[in-house]
Structures are given as structure tokens and as C-alpha cells.
Scaffold this motif. Structure first.
Motif, PDB file in Angstrom:
ATOM      1  N   GLY A 123      45.552  -4.351  -2.430  1.00 50.50           N
ATOM      2  CA  GLY A 123      45.397  -3.090  -3.153  1.00 50.50           C
ATOM      3  C   GLY A 123      46.510  -2.115  -2.843  1.00 50.50           C
ATOM      4  O   GLY A 123      47.031  -1.421  -3.742  1.00 50.50           O
ATOM      5  N   LEU A 124      46.929  -2.058  -1.578  1.00 51.21           N
ATOM      6  CA  LEU A 124      48.030  -1.187  -1.170  1.00 51.21           C
ATOM      7  C   LEU A 124      49.328  -1.618  -1.850  1.00 51.21           C
ATOM      8  O   LEU A 124      50.110  -0.779  -2.313  1.00 51.21           O
ATOM      9  CB  LEU A 124      48.183  -1.231   0.355  1.00 51.21           C
ATOM     10  N   TRP A 125      49.547  -2.926  -1.944  1.00 54.67           N
ATOM     11  CA  TRP A 125      50.757  -3.436  -2.592  1.00 54.67           C
ATOM     12  C   TRP A 125      50.803  -3.036  -4.070  1.00 54.67           C
ATOM     13  O   TRP A 125      51.813  -2.563  -4.570  1.00 54.67           O
ATOM     14  CB  TRP A 125      50.809  -4.954  -2.439  1.00 54.67           C
ATOM     15  N   VAL A 126      49.665  -3.206  -4.774  1.00 54.34           N
ATOM     16  CA  VAL A 126      49.612  -2.856  -6.201  1.00 54.34           C
ATOM     17  C   VAL A 126      49.828  -1.357  -6.386  1.00 54.34           C
ATOM     18  O   VAL A 126      50.602  -0.926  -7.253  1.00 54.34           O
ATOM     19  CB  VAL A 126      48.266  -3.298  -6.815  1.00 54.34           C
ATOM     20  N   ALA A 127      49.151  -0.549  -5.553  1.00 51.27           N
ATOM     21  CA  ALA A 127      49.277   0.904  -5.677  1.00 51.27           C
ATOM     22  C   ALA A 127      50.703   1.358  -5.398  1.00 51.27           C
ATOM     23  O   ALA A 127      51.238   2.238  -6.096  1.00 51.27           O
ATOM     24  CB  ALA A 127      48.306   1.595  -4.720  1.00 51.27           C
ATOM     25  N   THR A 128      51.348   0.760  -4.402  1.00 48.62           N
ATOM     26  CA  THR A 128      52.728   1.119  -4.082  1.00 48.62           C
ATOM     27  C   THR A 128      53.663   0.727  -5.216  1.00 48.62           C
ATOM     28  O   THR A 128      54.579   1.476  -5.588  1.00 48.62           O
ATOM     29  CB  THR A 128      53.168   0.438  -2.775  1.00 48.62           C
ATOM     30  N   LEU A 129      53.441  -0.468  -5.785  1.00 48.37           N
ATOM     31  CA  LEU A 129      54.257  -0.915  -6.911  1.00 48.37           C
ATOM     32  C   LEU A 129      54.128   0.044  -8.088  1.00 48.37           C
ATOM     33  O   LEU A 129      55.117   0.411  -8.733  1.00 48.37           O
ATOM     34  CB  LEU A 129      53.836  -2.333  -7.322  1.00 48.37           C
TER      35      LEU A 129
ATOM     36  N   SER B 161      54.920   8.065  -9.126  1.00 51.28           N
ATOM     37  CA  SER B 161      53.612   8.349  -9.716  1.00 51.28           C
ATOM     38  C   SER B 161      52.723   8.904  -8.614  1.00 51.28           C
ATOM     39  O   SER B 161      52.334   8.167  -7.690  1.00 51.28           O
ATOM     40  CB  SER B 161      52.999   7.079 -10.313  1.00 51.28           C
ATOM     41  N   VAL B 162      52.420  10.190  -8.676  1.00 53.38           N
ATOM     42  CA  VAL B 162      51.669  10.843  -7.603  1.00 53.38           C
ATOM     43  C   VAL B 162      50.277  10.234  -7.423  1.00 53.38           C
ATOM     44  O   VAL B 162      49.848   9.958  -6.294  1.00 53.38           O
ATOM     45  CB  VAL B 162      51.582  12.358  -7.849  1.00 53.38           C
ATOM     46  N   PRO B 163      49.476   9.996  -8.502  1.00 51.89           N
ATOM     47  CA  PRO B 163      48.147   9.396  -8.298  1.00 51.89           C
ATOM     48  C   PRO B 163      48.219   8.036  -7.602  1.00 51.89           C
ATOM     49  O   PRO B 163      47.426   7.757  -6.692  1.00 51.89           O
ATOM     50  CB  PRO B 163      47.596   9.253  -9.724  1.00 51.89           C
ATOM     51  N   ALA B 164      49.163   7.189  -8.011  1.00 54.65           N
ATOM     52  CA  ALA B 164      49.294   5.877  -7.367  1.00 54.65           C
ATOM     53  C   ALA B 164      49.731   6.027  -5.918  1.00 54.65           C
ATOM     54  O   ALA B 164      49.275   5.288  -5.028  1.00 54.65           O
ATOM     55  CB  ALA B 164      50.292   5.020  -8.140  1.00 54.65           C
TER      56      ALA B 164
ATOM     57  N   THR C  47      46.767   7.051  -3.870  1.00 53.11           N
ATOM     58  CA  THR C  47      45.907   5.870  -3.674  1.00 53.11           C
ATOM     59  C   THR C  47      46.478   4.967  -2.584  1.00 53.11           C
ATOM     60  O   THR C  47      45.747   4.464  -1.718  1.00 53.11           O
ATOM     61  CB  THR C  47      45.784   5.080  -4.992  1.00 53.11           C
ATOM     62  N   ALA C  48      47.793   4.753  -2.612  1.00 52.77           N
ATOM     63  CA  ALA C  48      48.448   3.923  -1.597  1.00 52.77           C
ATOM     64  C   ALA C  48      48.268   4.531  -0.206  1.00 52.77           C
ATOM     65  O   ALA C  48      47.978   3.826   0.765  1.00 52.77           O
ATOM     66  CB  ALA C  48      49.923   3.754  -1.916  1.00 52.77           C
ATOM     67  N   ALA C  49      48.410   5.852  -0.112  1.00 52.16           N
ATOM     68  CA  ALA C  49      48.242   6.520   1.180  1.00 52.16           C
ATOM     69  C   ALA C  49      46.815   6.371   1.692  1.00 52.16           C
ATOM     70  O   ALA C  49      46.579   6.156   2.886  1.00 52.16           O
ATOM     71  CB  ALA C  49      48.620   7.994   1.053  1.00 52.16           C
ATOM     72  N   ALA C  50      45.829   6.470   0.779  1.00 54.14           N
ATOM     73  CA  ALA C  50      44.425   6.320   1.179  1.00 54.14           C
ATOM     74  C   ALA C  50      44.149   4.905   1.678  1.00 54.14           C
ATOM     75  O   ALA C  50      43.440   4.705   2.680  1.00 54.14           O
ATOM     76  CB  ALA C  50      43.519   6.666   0.000  1.00 54.14           C
ATOM     77  N   LEU C  51      44.688   3.914   0.976  1.00 52.72           N
ATOM     78  CA  LEU C  51      44.486   2.519   1.403  1.00 52.72           C
ATOM     79  C   LEU C  51      45.158   2.246   2.742  1.00 52.72           C
ATOM     80  O   LEU C  51      44.603   1.536   3.595  1.00 52.72           O
ATOM     81  CB  LEU C  51      45.019   1.568   0.333  1.00 52.72           C
TER      82      LEU C  51
END
Length: 598
Positions: A210-216, A176-179, A182-186
């Protein structure tokens, strides 16, 4: 740090084994249906209309196990900056061995499964379970010296990093590119905080979650987050200034105890140690005694009835996993160790012989935590899923047994350190070419009926084992004298020559045997700092004579070579090579026979 890590991991093996057995009992009990039902229980968080939910198994595998991989990241960061991974020559051998220990098992698995429905599981037999391996080495005991544990720990770290990369690259179903953005930004925000030296735990915890959720949500397995965050945690050696401030604070508390002084002393002592080390100290027990056992309880349960066992017996998946762990790991790690040594790419830590290295290669086939982890990612078919788990259990048990047998044989058959490139087929002389003279180090009466000449190495574990045996032999037989000659195995034991030089410096002051005993009693601690400490204990300072000491050691080596000495310890009894067992009873019998014949 390394010793604390080893103690924690080895001590937790019993808990991990207990959790595995409990999972198997649960999955094969009359209440077997509750096993899967329980671990599929959903649990989540909701914020108004937004909800985030996973079942219990995914909370364990994707959530709790992130802490496990976070600790791996911490350990990698520490070892690279302050530990053993700083020395490239020490890294080269275990790194190539780890690579071989992944390529060969994967290749064996694919030989049996290529083109079939189980081919996707090629990653299952590639990983080594550090906790179980160190637990087996603890059972092996004295047969496994600390350098082998250090070698296997370095190998396991490289193995874990490569396994995580494989999980991230090959076991990510969709992105998922948006997620992902987001993970990269965090992650960039966390790096920025670190660069700005802002050390506020709540900020890191919030951004990390937040990084964990975005990566998941991105499709990449969140364990990658764990190792990335662990690597980013700051690590440093204590500075002289911080140590001084900590010492002053402790001294102030000692002179005028108070709550305020205790708080300040605690704060300054903690600041002297890096965050990385403090986190390892706090989290290792939780990971080893709680998280990994819960993971085993959630994933090791597999039905072992007639149907599943018959299916596994004919399944290329089960056979591929088992052969990959037992044969693939053994061959891959052994070959990966031999190649860099053969071409001079790296060196081994001291005290290692091929029997120990082969035993370590065998026990490295114990694949459990990461192997089960990849099973959950690779297989959706329940039959393949169960066959892979049975392969893991069978392969791990056989690897542990094979390793134990090799260690036993390496220790009990011969008990001699020899360089890996020694020539075993050489016809060796049986007589001592250089008789005992005034230049020798002799312990015992000059008119002794039996003279034992030992060619020894202060770093050789078998010489260390023989040391108390010879002492007991002399105590029981006053008419026996002991002569020690140096035979440092330079390619095998890097500290042996320095230890021999220190013993010769002590000999100049008539204290050779005192230093001899100290070196063998502290055989695992022979660094330059350790040797300087032992020399100071005996007031040894004749360092200007080092060239003479080196020449003296060289003469012992020449006499040993001429007498056919190719490994340590080698004994000559009244000038004849002793070929018996290196235990008290065997040597005592040989001494009694010589006494009767003389």
C-alpha cells in the motif's frame, strides 16, 4: 556478512553483463522494433471498477527495483548499527570521497550542458554501480585487497543513499498531496508495528505494498520506499541468551533427532539472527541474479547504428556523461579521499596504498544501474535518451579499462607499500647502516654467502606476496640466509604494530619464524582476536614484555630509516640496497651475481 555480500555481488556480474549484451543485441537485431514494443506492454491489477496499470518497463523500474533499493536500506541499517559505519573515522574518508565523486561529475556534465536541453541529466554520471565495480575488482584479484573492497562498498552505500535523495528531490515531476499524506500514514503504521514489536510478515507486506502504491501515485519515486523500509527493518547482534537457547535446541536435536526437535532448533537458530540479516541472505541472490539483470535487459538496449553513434559523438549529453564517469569520478573520489586524510578527519582500513585507491577511484566510474535509472527519469526526448545511454556504456567501459591499467601499474611497477605522504624525490642511502647482529631474526646458515635483509610489514600486501618467493629462493639456494627486520607503516597499516609485537612475543620462546609464517599466511586476518588466536596456537603468553618488544621494533625502524627505507618491502643483499624486481627470477639473478663476485 560483508564477505557474503561481496561474493554475491561479484558473482552476479557475469549475469548482469550478459543481460546488458543481450539487451544491446536485441535492440540492434532485425527484430529491434519488438524491444520497445515488448517493454511498453501494459500490465495491471483491477478490483471491480478500480484499475492500476503500468507498462512492463515501469513494473521493472518502479516495482522490482524497489526490492534492490530495499536491500540497500538493509545494508545501510546493518552497517550503521553493527558494521563498518559504526566507526566514524572509517566512515569519514569514503563518505567525503563519495560526495566528491558526485559533485565533480555533475559539475563536468553541467559545464558541457548548462542552459541546454540536456541540462536536466546532470544526475546521470553521479552514481557508481556496486555490482559491476566489485566484479571488476574480482578480476583484478590479489591486486585488490579486502580493505579496498570494504572501502569501496562503504563509498557505494553512501553514494547510493545520496543518489536516492537526489532522485527524490530533483527528479520528482509533481506531487499529489492526498497520496503523499496516505503514504505518510502507512509509513507511520509500519513504524508503529515495529515499535510494538509485532513481527507478522503479512501485515508488513500488505502495508508495504500500500505504501508503494501511494508513493507511486504521489509523484515521488517509489524506490525511496524501498530504502526507507530497509532502514526500518530491525537489526541486532545475537545475544548470549539467544545463542545459548539455540545451542541447547541443536544439542537436543543431536541427542534425540525428531521432526519436532528439528523444527524447534531451526526456529531458535533463526531467532538468534536478526530479521535484517535473514532478509539479506534470502533476497541478495534474487536481486543480484534476477532483478538487476532484468532491469539491465529492460533499459540497456540502445540502437548503435551509424546515425545514433554520429549523434552521440557530437552530443554534449553523451560527452558529459562519459567525462563525468571517467574523469569526474576519478578526480572527485581521489580528491575526496586525500582531503580527509590530509586534515586528519578519518582513517583508511589497512592494506591500502595510493595505487590501489586510485585504481578504486577509476573503477568507481562504472555507472550503470542507477545511471540508467536516472536516464529514464530525466529524458523524454528519444535522441537525448539514446545519447545518455551511449555515454554510460562508453564511460563505464573506459573506467573499467583505466582502473585495470592503474591496478596493473601499481602492482607491477615497484610493488612497494609506502605512506601517501612519502617523499619520492629524496636521495636515499644504498648501504645498510646496521650490520646483521645477534639481536636479528635470522633464517639460514651463519656462514651464508648471501644475506638478504628484509624490512617488512606483516600487513603489507607486497610483503605478503614476497614471503613465498623468499622461501622458494632459500629452498633452491641453501647458502642464502634471510634476516627479517620490522618496518610497520603505522599510518598506512593500523594492525602492523600489533602483529609485530606478537611476533616478538613468540621470539621470546624461540618461535619467531613460526609466528612470522602464520602472520603472512593469514595476512587479511590480523584483528586483536585473530592475533590472540595465533598466540594461543603457539602457546605465546609473554605479554608483560610488550614495552621491550615495542623498543625492539623501534630499533629496527630506526635502522631502516637510517638506511633509507621508506616503503615495504625493502631488501638489502649483502648490505647493498636491492633495486630490482620483487619476483623470484629477478632476485635469483641478483643472488647468482653476488655468489659469482664473492
Amino acid at each position: 556478512m560483508l564477505r557474503a555480500f561481496l561474493r554475491t555481488e561479484a558473482g552476479s556480474t557475469t549475469v548482469l553483463l550478459g543481460a546488458t549484451v543481450l539487451a544491446l543485441l536485441w535492440a540492434n537485431s532485425p527484430w529491434a522494433g519488438t524491444y520497445e514494443a515488448f517493454w511498453h506492454t501494459p500490465m495491471g491489477l483491477s478490483f471491480g471498477d478500480a484499475a492500476f496499470s503500468l507498462d512492463l518497463r515501469h513494473w521493472v523500474n518502479d516495482g522490482l527495483m524497489t526490492v534492490f533499493f530495499f536491500l540497500i536500506g538493509l545494508e545501510v541499517s546493518y552497517e550503521v548499527r553493527l558494521g563498518q559505519l559504526r566507526d566514524r573515522r572509517l566512515i569519514a574518508v569514503p563518505a567525503v570521497a563519495a560526495l566528491g565523486g558526485m559533485l565533480i561529475p555533475a559539475g563536468l556534465y553541467l559545464l558541457l550542458n548548462f542552459g541546454g536541453p540536456g541540462a536536466v541529466g546532470w544526475g546521470v554520471p553521479i552514481a557508481t554501480d556496486t555490482a559491476f565495480v566489485l566484479g571488476v575488482l574480482a578480476v583484478v584479484g590479489a591486486r585488490c585487497p579486502d580493505p579496498l573492497r570494504a572501502f569501496l562498498l562503504t563509498l557505494a552505500i553512501v553514494d547510493d543513499v545520496l543518489a536516492i535523495m537526489i532522485i527524490a528531490i530533483f527528479y520528482t515531476a509533481s506531487i499529489s498531496v492526498p497520496a503523499l499524506v496516505t503514504a505518510a500514514a502507512l509509513l507511520a503504521a509500519i513504524v508503529l508495528l515495529r515499535w510494538l514489536k509485532i513481527w507478522r510478515a503479512p501485515a508488513y507486506i500488505l502495508l508495504g505494498f500500500g505504501l508503494w502504491v501511494a508513493t507511486l501515485e504521489s509523484g515521488i519515486h517509489p524506490t525511496l520506499v524501498g530504502i526507507a523500509l530497509g532502514i526500518l527493518v530491525f537489526v541486532y547482534a545475537p545475544t548470549d541468551q539467544k545463542l545459548l537457547l539455540a545451542g541447547e535446541a541443536v544439542q537436543e536435536f543431536t541427542s534425540e533427532p525428531s521432526a519436532q526437535a528439528a523444527r524447534e532448533a531451526t526456529r531458535r537458530v533463526q531467532r538468534a539472527v536478526s530479521v535484517n540479516e535473514r532478509l539479506q541472505l534470502r533476497l541478495h541472490p534474487w536481486s543480484s541474479y534476477v532483478i538487476v539483470p532484468i532491469f539491465a535487459l529492460a533499459n540497456a538496449g540502445v540502437r548503435l547504428d551509424g546515425e545514433t553513434l554520429r549523434a552521440a559523438a557530437t552530443s554534449p549529453v553523451a560527452w558529459g556523461v562519459a567525462l563525468g564517469l571517467v574523469l569526474g569520478k576519478f578526480v572527485g573520489i581521489s580528491l575526496g579521499t586525500w582531503l580527509p586524510l590530509r586534515f586528519g578527519w578519518g582513517i583508511l582500513p589497512g592494506n591500502l596504498v595510493w595505487g590501489q585507491l586510485l585504481g578504486g577511484a577509476a573503477v568507481s566510474g562504472i555507472g550503470f544501474t542507477v545511471a540508467l535509472f536516472i536516464v529514464e527519469l530525466a529524458f523524454e526526448d528519444p535522441g537525448l535518451h539514446d545519447s545518455a545511454k551511449i555515454g554510460i556504456l562508453a564511460g563505464s567501459l573506459l573506467s573499467a579499462l583505466l582502473g585495470w591499467i592503474i591496478f596493473r601499474m601499481a602492482w607491477d611497477r615497484g610493488g612497494v607499500c609506502a605512506p601517501p605522504d612519502a617523499e619520492p624525490s629524496e636521495d636515499l642511502p644504498t648501504l645498510l647502516t646496521s650490520p646483521v647482529g645477534p639481536d636479528d631474526h635470522v633464517r639460514g646458515p651463519a656462514d651464508a654467502r648471501v644475506t638478504i635483509v628484509e624490512y617488512g610489514d606483516f600487513e603489507c600486501p607486497y610483503c605478503g606476496r614476497l614471503h613465498p618467493i623468499l622461501e622458494e629462493l632459500r629452498r633452491k639456494n641453501p647458502d642464502v640466509r634471510h634476516v627479517f627486520r620490522h618496518m610497520p607503516l603505522r599510518t598506512l597499516h593500523p594492525r602492523a604494530v600489533a602483529a609485530a609485537i606478537v611476533s616478538e612475543a613468540a621470539a621470546d620462546q624461540g618461535r619467531f619464524w613460526e609466528m612470522h609464517d602464520i602472520l603472512y599466511d593469514n595476512q587479511r586476518f590480523l584483528t586483536d582476536a585473530d592475533l590472540e588466536h595465533y598466540a594461543a596456537e603457539l602457546d605465546v603468553r609473554s605479554w608483560s614484555e610488550v614495552p621491550r618488544h615495542v623498543a625492539r621494533i623501534g630499533r629496527d625502524e630506526e635502522s631502516g630509516q637510517a638506511s633509507g627505507v621508506r616503503g615495504t618491502p625493502t631488501l638489502f643483499l649483502n648490505g647493498v640496497r636491492y633495486e630490482g624486481g620483487l619476483d623470484l627470477d629477478s632476485i635469483s639473478r641478483a643472488v647468482a651475481e653476488l655468489r659469482q663476485s664473492s
